[in-house]
Design a protein around this motif. Structure first.
Motif, PDB file in Angstrom:
ATOM      1  N   THR A   1       0.849  -1.189   0.000  1.00  0.00           N
ATOM      2  CA  THR A   1       0.000   0.000   0.000  1.00  0.00           C
ATOM      3  C   THR A   1       0.883   1.238   0.000  1.00  0.00           C
ATOM      4  O   THR A   1       1.770   1.381   0.843  1.00  0.00           O
ATOM      5  N   ALA A   2       0.647   2.105  -0.983  1.00  0.00           N
ATOM      6  CA  ALA A   2       1.364   3.377  -1.072  1.00  0.00           C
ATOM      7  C   ALA A   2       0.358   4.507  -0.941  1.00  0.00           C
ATOM      8  O   ALA A   2      -0.680   4.514  -1.618  1.00  0.00           O
ATOM      9  N   THR A   3       0.660   5.465  -0.064  1.00  0.00           N
ATOM     10  CA  THR A   3      -0.204   6.624   0.135  1.00  0.00           C
ATOM     11  C   THR A   3       0.599   7.888  -0.125  1.00  0.00           C
ATOM     12  O   THR A   3       1.704   8.048   0.405  1.00  0.00           O
ATOM     13  N   ASN A   4       0.065   8.734  -0.954  1.00  0.00           N
ATOM     14  CA  ASN A   4       0.694  10.025  -1.219  1.00  0.00           C
ATOM     15  C   ASN A   4       0.545  10.893   0.025  1.00  0.00           C
ATOM     16  O   ASN A   4      -0.551  11.342   0.355  1.00  0.00           O
ATOM     17  N   ALA A   5       1.658  11.126   0.710  1.00  0.00           N
ATOM     18  CA  ALA A   5       1.629  11.896   1.950  1.00  0.00           C
ATOM     19  C   ALA A   5       1.979  13.361   1.736  1.00  0.00           C
ATOM     20  O   ALA A   5       2.161  14.110   2.702  1.00  0.00           O
ATOM     21  N   GLY A   6       2.073  13.771   0.482  1.00  0.00           N
ATOM     22  CA  GLY A   6       2.412  15.150   0.182  1.00  0.00           C
ATOM     23  C   GLY A   6       1.204  15.979  -0.227  1.00  0.00           C
ATOM     24  O   GLY A   6       0.075  15.485  -0.258  1.00  0.00           O
ATOM     25  N   PRO A   7       1.432  17.243  -0.582  1.00  0.00           N
ATOM     26  CA  PRO A   7       0.318  18.161  -0.892  1.00  0.00           C
ATOM     27  C   PRO A   7      -0.132  18.141  -2.341  1.00  0.00           C
ATOM     28  O   PRO A   7      -1.150  18.769  -2.672  1.00  0.00           O
ATOM     29  N   SER A   8       0.609  17.456  -3.227  1.00  0.00           N
ATOM     30  CA  SER A   8       0.267  17.492  -4.650  1.00  0.00           C
ATOM     31  C   SER A   8       0.365  16.099  -5.252  1.00  0.00           C
ATOM     32  O   SER A   8       0.939  15.176  -4.651  1.00  0.00           O
ATOM     33  N   SER A   9      -0.179  15.925  -6.443  1.00  0.00           N
ATOM     34  CA  SER A   9      -0.140  14.642  -7.131  1.00  0.00           C
ATOM     35  C   SER A   9       1.303  14.220  -7.391  1.00  0.00           C
ATOM     36  O   SER A   9       2.194  15.054  -7.530  1.00  0.00           O
ATOM     37  N   CYS A  10       1.504  12.895  -7.497  1.00  0.00           N
ATOM     38  CA  CYS A  10       2.842  12.401  -7.780  1.00  0.00           C
ATOM     39  C   CYS A  10       2.765  11.196  -8.716  1.00  0.00           C
ATOM     40  O   CYS A  10       1.764  10.473  -8.743  1.00  0.00           O
ATOM     41  N   PRO A  11       3.823  10.956  -9.492  1.00  0.00           N
ATOM     42  CA  PRO A  11       3.867   9.771 -10.340  1.00  0.00           C
ATOM     43  C   PRO A  11       4.270   8.557  -9.516  1.00  0.00           C
ATOM     44  O   PRO A  11       5.097   8.646  -8.606  1.00  0.00           O
ATOM     45  N   PHE A  12       3.684   7.413  -9.859  1.00  0.00           N
ATOM     46  CA  PHE A  12       3.944   6.226  -9.046  1.00  0.00           C
ATOM     47  C   PHE A  12       3.832   4.965  -9.882  1.00  0.00           C
ATOM     48  O   PHE A  12       2.993   4.835 -10.763  1.00  0.00           O
ATOM     49  N   GLY A  13       4.711   4.027  -9.566  1.00  0.00           N
ATOM     50  CA  GLY A  13       4.636   2.664 -10.074  1.00  0.00           C
ATOM     51  C   GLY A  13       5.220   1.743  -9.023  1.00  0.00           C
ATOM     52  O   GLY A  13       5.972   2.167  -8.136  1.00  0.00           O
ATOM     53  N   SER A  14       4.867   0.477  -9.102  1.00  0.00           N
ATOM     54  CA  SER A  14       5.298  -0.480  -8.093  1.00  0.00           C
ATOM     55  C   SER A  14       5.687  -1.794  -8.753  1.00  0.00           C
ATOM     56  O   SER A  14       5.102  -2.189  -9.771  1.00  0.00           O
ATOM     57  N   GLY A  15       6.663  -2.462  -8.163  1.00  0.00           N
ATOM     58  CA  GLY A  15       7.077  -3.765  -8.670  1.00  0.00           C
ATOM     59  C   GLY A  15       7.808  -4.559  -7.605  1.00  0.00           C
ATOM     60  O   GLY A  15       8.086  -4.074  -6.507  1.00  0.00           O
ATOM     61  N   ALA A  16       8.120  -5.789  -7.944  1.00  0.00           N
ATOM     62  CA  ALA A  16       8.870  -6.683  -7.062  1.00  0.00           C
ATOM     63  C   ALA A  16       9.790  -7.535  -7.924  1.00  0.00           C
ATOM     64  O   ALA A  16       9.560  -7.698  -9.129  1.00  0.00           O
ATOM     65  N   HIS A  17      10.822  -8.133  -7.288  1.00  0.00           N
ATOM     66  CA  HIS A  17      11.877  -8.786  -8.070  1.00  0.00           C
ATOM     67  C   HIS A  17      12.255 -10.160  -7.507  1.00  0.00           C
ATOM     68  O   HIS A  17      13.430 -10.424  -7.239  1.00  0.00           O
ATOM     69  N   PRO A  18      11.294 -11.070  -7.344  1.00  0.00           N
ATOM     70  CA  PRO A  18      11.664 -12.408  -6.885  1.00  0.00           C
ATOM     71  C   PRO A  18      12.250 -13.255  -8.009  1.00  0.00           C
ATOM     72  O   PRO A  18      11.792 -13.178  -9.158  1.00  0.00           O
ATOM     73  N   TYR A  19      13.253 -14.056  -7.678  1.00  0.00           N
ATOM     74  CA  TYR A  19      13.773 -15.081  -8.587  1.00  0.00           C
ATOM     75  C   TYR A  19      13.225 -16.427  -8.117  1.00  0.00           C
ATOM     76  O   TYR A  19      13.482 -16.850  -6.992  1.00  0.00           O
ATOM     77  N   LEU A  20      12.499 -17.098  -8.982  1.00  0.00           N
ATOM     78  CA  LEU A  20      11.817 -18.338  -8.620  1.00  0.00           C
ATOM     79  C   LEU A  20      12.641 -19.559  -9.034  1.00  0.00           C
ATOM     80  O   LEU A  20      13.307 -19.554 -10.068  1.00  0.00           O
ATOM     81  N   THR A  21      12.532 -20.619  -8.224  1.00  0.00           N
ATOM     82  CA  THR A  21      13.223 -21.861  -8.544  1.00  0.00           C
ATOM     83  C   THR A  21      12.344 -23.048  -8.171  1.00  0.00           C
ATOM     84  O   THR A  21      11.616 -23.001  -7.177  1.00  0.00           O
TER      85      THR A  21
END
Length: 302
Positions: free
Chosen positions: A140-160
């Motif tokens: 969960t990401a919440t914009n804690a500032g006073p104006s809009s912001c650009p955002f993206g999210s990801g993760a980097h697991p290596y599976l075996t």
């Protein structure tokens, strides 16, 4: 002695064990009693090649580290020297704190304060939870500032699934469309995956295929989830990584150019947006003040 990845937080459920770390709030290991499910890293090591890391506020690359948002130009530090890009966000090496902790779950939190190149505030929380269904990771990401912001999210697991290399692994992946990229990993177009060696919608061995590709137009099941399955046909072991509808892209990476992971495991990277989204605005999330944005992905052993 302080571990390179900081505090180690182990959670458990039945035969499952996972270790989450203070540095980057990432996932260092995940296993069952029978086998490792992640190609992780040791307690005496730093994460390398992005293993288990959290990719916020953008996954993958931003060309030249520069972008424009709401008419303002921003320049990020270049941390991919070879390709002269800004890569994988700003929280991978930050200290995260334990906000909630039970035997089977932990919530890690971090506040990303404004800085040159990203003058925005984000309050971040990641819940890692083990259950009979496997591992669930909710961010969960919440914009804690006073104006809009650009955002993206990801993760980097290596599976075996326990094979020495990924070559014999039978892979099923849901991407109908593949992004074409230049030599710097920057998308330059899209192409259908159908009838190419990169079409894994029907299960087949990875073989000699080199994967370093972002896929989109994901096929989803009736529950709205898109699933990637890896299976060792000889041992019968398998696992599934799933993503919810907030993740529109999956990066598949066999790690060929990286000696520490090269073809030993498969990185399956959930991404809410494609590489270079801060410049192109493709699937870029415009996060409004006090508006939380939540994503979920997970791993199910079988």
């Amino acid at each position: 002695m302080i571990a390179p990845s900081g505090e180690q937080i182990e959670i458990a459920h039945g035969e499952q064990r996972a270790v989450i770390v203070e540095v980057g709030g990432g996932l260092r290991t995940y296993s069952t009693a029978r086998r490792e499910l992640l190609d992780g890293y040791g307690i005496d090591e730093m994460s390398t090649s992005g293993r288990g890391q959290v990719l916020i506020p953008w996954p993958n690359r931003i060309q030249d580290g520069s972008y424009t948002f709401d008419g303002e130009h921003h320049q990020l530090p270049i941390n991919d020297i070879d390709e002269q890009d800004a890569i994988h966000g700003l929280v991978r090496w930050a200290a995260w704190t334990v906000a909630e902790r039970e035997r089977h779950r932990v919530v890690m939190e971090h506040v990303l304060h404004p800085r040159p190149g990203y003058p925005f505030s984000l309050a971040l929380a990641i819940e890692y939870r083990l259950s009979d269904d496997g591992l669930r990771v909710q961010t969960t990401a919440t914009n804690a500032g006073p104006s809009s912001c650009p955002f993206g999210s990801g993760a980097h697991p290596y599976l075996t699934v326990g094979t020495p290399t990924v070559d014999p692994v039978v892979l099923r992946a849901p991407g109908r469309t593949m992004l074409r990229s230049d030599e710097r990993g920057i998308p330059v177009g899209v192409t259908p995956g159908e009838d190419t060696e990169y079409d894994f919608r029907r299960p087949k061995p990875i073989g000699a295929t080199k994967l370093d590709n972002a896929f989109t137009d994901l096929e989803r099941d009736d529950d709205g989830l898109a699933r990637v399955q890896l299976r060792d046909a000889r041992a019968g072991s398998s696992l599934t990584l799933w993503v919810d509808e907030s993740y529109q892209y999956l990066m598949l990476f066999t790690g060929d150019p990286l000696p520490d992971v090269g073809r030993r495991s498969l990185a399956v990277e959930p991404m809410t947006c494609p590489p270079n989204a801060f410049r192109t605005s493709a699937a870029l999330i415009r996060l409004e003040p006090d508006r939380p944005f939540t994503t979920s992905w997970g791993i199910q052993p079988s």
